[in-house]
Write an enzyme that holds these catalytic residues in place. Structure first.
Site, PDB file in Angstrom:
ATOM      1  CD  GLU A 164      -3.026  -1.115   2.217  1.00  0.00           C
ATOM      2  OE1 GLU A 164      -2.884  -0.359   3.190  1.00  0.00           O
ATOM      3  OE2 GLU A 164      -4.023  -1.837   2.050  1.00  0.00           O
ATOM      4  CD  GLU A 282      -4.030  -5.841   3.011  1.00  0.00           C
ATOM      5  OE1 GLU A 282      -4.872  -5.026   3.445  1.00  0.00           O
ATOM      6  OE2 GLU A 282      -2.811  -5.765   3.253  1.00  0.00           O
TER       7      GLU A 282
HETATM    8  C1  GLC Z   1      -3.622  -2.628   5.526  1.00  0.00           C
HETATM    9  C2  GLC Z   1      -2.895  -2.278   6.763  1.00  0.00           C
HETATM   10  C3  GLC Z   1      -3.293  -3.220   7.863  1.00  0.00           C
HETATM   11  C4  GLC Z   1      -4.782  -3.093   8.081  1.00  0.00           C
HETATM   12  C5  GLC Z   1      -5.498  -3.448   6.796  1.00  0.00           C
HETATM   13  C6  GLC Z   1      -6.976  -3.234   6.931  1.00  0.00           C
HETATM   14  O1  GLC Z   1      -3.025  -3.734   5.043  1.00  0.00           O
HETATM   15  O2  GLC Z   1      -1.526  -2.341   6.537  1.00  0.00           O
HETATM   16  O3  GLC Z   1      -2.615  -2.929   9.051  1.00  0.00           O
HETATM   17  O4  GLC Z   1      -5.206  -3.923   9.117  1.00  0.00           O
HETATM   18  O5  GLC Z   1      -5.031  -2.686   5.722  1.00  0.00           O
HETATM   19  O6  GLC Z   1      -7.233  -1.892   7.255  1.00  0.00           O
END
Ligand code: GLC
Length: 418
Positions: A164, A282
């Site tokens: 990110e 993610e």
């Molecule tokens: C990103 C952040 C992580 C967080 C996730 C969801 O990866 O680095 O720490 O928990 O997003 O917000």
């Protein structure tokens, strides 16, 4: 003699109980009518990304059983976010601590032992986002060390250059840095898969700004997906104002699905135009959203990701912390969420994923949400499985049963002889 018959009967009962349950669960990854063959994985978040391991997880650190649980559920990939910058010298030569390398080696090898592919990245390098120009060399030297250290590891180890990018790490700077990092990594790792994502926290909207090397075909492009953010991050302690979003649901209405499709299609169309494979590194919903909404959203996003041939894989955020599909002590699965990710997991049986019904879902053992909502998702679990699975799964208990049986026979024989 009577005693012997009873014991033999008892042993056969235990074995057939275990074997019948073992074999009744589907073993393969790919659903019928689903041609998806990409990676399905999970992030081991909150461990090596914390300033020191254990700091964000009540002292719990990554253990063998994390990988065992992940593999036994049916995942084949684990993304391990790592805060290398907290374990390296602040000034040149920016040496990474040997003991930290040892720890990461151990973690990667545990994943390999379970036949999992592993992604490692550089995560939470916040100083780089604030002061990119003064941290550029350090970023590159970190990759020089990491890439040399792991050069002889199998290609099931995958490098993701930076989690990110945001803030002062603008598109112009990031495009330069990623090119230089790739050049360094490729010296000793010509065939390893590399993952790179756009700025703006790996947002699909920034994909158009991403410039990748033309002559490297082994680069996968990552994006992160948390829309609608006010739903997925309700109550998140690190997002100011997020308590006001508590109670937001995701009902799977056509307009909600359209909004997801719209953003997703930006990524898919970009990948088609640029001939690239995509990785959804993610996606997830924080623990304070109602469970049924979490399940609906996760099912929809995961299914959407699997419906495009451009997708190389996905990793859910995350395994056993605030977004988790297991509790932190690894005792309870959130079966609803697990099923939304792996409907054909050996650990779960689920019927019906998207058909509206009036029943309320049987909430998983980890559900601690209060209040109620009308469900449009119905899950059914075999009763015998739900009774036992909160502690052991059948797959885990079977070896114990098989071990107990010969021991029991041995002692029984001895008693009978006496
Ligand atoms: C990103 C952040 C992580 C967080 C996730 C969801 O990866 O680095 O720490 O928990 O997003 O917000």
């Amino acid at each position: 003699m009577r005693l012997r018959n009873e014991v033999i009967f008892f042993i056969s009962l235990i074995i057939s109980f275990g074997v019948s349950n073992y074999s009744s669960y589907p073993r393969c990854h790919v659903l019928e009518n689903n041609s998806y063959s990409g990676y399905r994985g999970v992030n081991l978040g909150n461990f090596l990304e914390a300033p020191s391991e254990g700091e964000w997880s009540n002292g719990i650190i990554i253990q063998k059983k994390h990988f065992y649980r992940i593999a036994s559920a049916g995942f084949n990939l684990v993304r391990i976010p790592i805060r290398w910058n907290a374990h390296a010298m602040a000034t040149s030569p920016y040496t990474i601590n040997d003991s930290f390398f040892d720890r990461v080696d151990w973690v990667i090898n545990q994943g390999f032992t379970q036949n999992l592919s592993i992604i490692i990245n550089i995560h939470h390098y916040n100083e780089l986002m604030d002061h990119p120009e003064s941290h550029k060399d350090r970023l590159l030297v970190l990759w020089q060390q990491i890439s040399q250290h792991y050069q002889n590891y199998s290609n099931n180890l995958i490098f993701e250059i930076l989690n990110e990018p945001y803030g002062n790490l603008t598109n112009t700077l990031w495009n330069q840095y990623l090119q230089e990092a790739i050049d360094i990594i490729r010296i000793a790792n010509p065939n390893r898969t590399l993952i790179v994502g756009p700025t703006d926290w790996n947002n699909v909207w920034a994909l158009n700004e991403l410039i990748l090397p033309q002559n490297d075909s082994n680069i996968v492009v990552t994006f992160h997906f948390y829309s609608p953010f006010e739903f997925t991050h309700q109550g998140a302690e690190w997002v100011s104002g997020s308590n006001a979003w508590l109670g937001k649901n995701w009902n799977g209405s056509q307009s909600e699905k359209d909004a997801i499709n719209y953003e997703f299609d930006i990524a898919i169309n970009w990948a088609k135009a640029n001939n690239k494979r995509l990785f959804l590194g993610e996606f997830g919903v924080y623990q304070y959203a109602f469970t049924n909404s979490r399940i609906r959203w996760t099912t929809y996003v995961r299914t959407k990701a699997e419906s495009h041939p451009e997708m190389w894989g996905w990793t859910y955020w995350e395994f056993c912390a605030g977004f988790g599909i297991m509790d932190s002590s690894l005792t309870y699965w959130n079966k609803g969420l697990l099923g939304s990710l792996l409907p054909d997991s050996p650990l779960i049986i689920i019927t019906n994923t998207d058909t509206p019904s009036t029943t309320t879902s049987s909430l998983p053992a980890t559900d601690t949400t209060t209040g109620s909502e009308n469900s449009t998702v119905s899950y059914s679990m075999s009763t015998s499985q739900s009774n036992i699975s909160s502690v052991f799964t059948y797959l885990e208990i079977l070896p114990i049963l098989l071990l107990i049986s010969p021991i029991t026979v041995f002692y029984t024989k001895r008693r009978i002889r006496k």
